[in-house]
Design a protein around this motif. Sequence first.
Motif, PDB file in Angstrom:
ATOM      1  N   ALA A  51     103.566  12.835  57.934  1.00 18.55           N
ATOM      2  CA  ALA A  51     102.898  14.085  57.563  1.00 18.55           C
ATOM      3  C   ALA A  51     102.234  14.686  58.811  1.00 18.55           C
ATOM      4  O   ALA A  51     101.682  13.974  59.654  1.00 18.55           O
ATOM      5  N   ASP A  52     102.309  15.980  58.948  1.00 18.81           N
ATOM      6  CA  ASP A  52     101.708  16.730  60.059  1.00 18.81           C
ATOM      7  C   ASP A  52     102.336  16.430  61.412  1.00 18.81           C
ATOM      8  O   ASP A  52     101.743  16.727  62.454  1.00 18.81           O
ATOM      9  N   VAL A  53     103.511  15.810  61.439  1.00 19.89           N
ATOM     10  CA  VAL A  53     104.210  15.560  62.692  1.00 19.89           C
ATOM     11  C   VAL A  53     105.299  16.610  62.834  1.00 19.89           C
ATOM     12  O   VAL A  53     106.097  16.811  61.927  1.00 19.89           O
ATOM     13  N   VAL A  54     105.314  17.274  63.984  1.00 24.44           N
ATOM     14  CA  VAL A  54     106.305  18.319  64.228  1.00 24.44           C
ATOM     15  C   VAL A  54     107.275  17.811  65.284  1.00 24.44           C
ATOM     16  O   VAL A  54     106.871  17.439  66.385  1.00 24.44           O
ATOM     17  N   VAL A  55     108.554  17.771  64.939  1.00 26.53           N
ATOM     18  CA  VAL A  55     109.597  17.379  65.880  1.00 26.53           C
ATOM     19  C   VAL A  55     110.409  18.630  66.179  1.00 26.53           C
ATOM     20  O   VAL A  55     110.959  19.247  65.276  1.00 26.53           O
ATOM     21  N   ASN A  56     110.477  19.001  67.464  1.00 24.57           N
ATOM     22  CA  ASN A  56     111.178  20.225  67.817  1.00 24.57           C
ATOM     23  C   ASN A  56     112.307  19.928  68.803  1.00 24.57           C
ATOM     24  O   ASN A  56     112.566  18.779  69.156  1.00 24.57           O
TER      25      ASN A  56
END
Length: 71
Positions: A51-56
């Motif tokens: 949760a709340d982890v952004v992988v770009n």
Amino acid sequence: MLTDTEITLNRMRQQLLWLERELFALQKRITQSTPLPKTPRPFSALRGVWADVVVNEEDFEAARLKAPKDL
């Protein structure tokens, strides 16, 4: 009459026996204090871990394996 070498060897044997006893006691204590293995958690237990982890795209690019340029 014991020679210096024999005295030294006897001391080394005594130290070795002491170390063996210490290692045995330590191993016994470790096996007694080791908790029993838990049953594997179900996949649903992972809910919310990311949760709340952004992988770009930058993360994907950094993770790619690349050959060295001097090859």
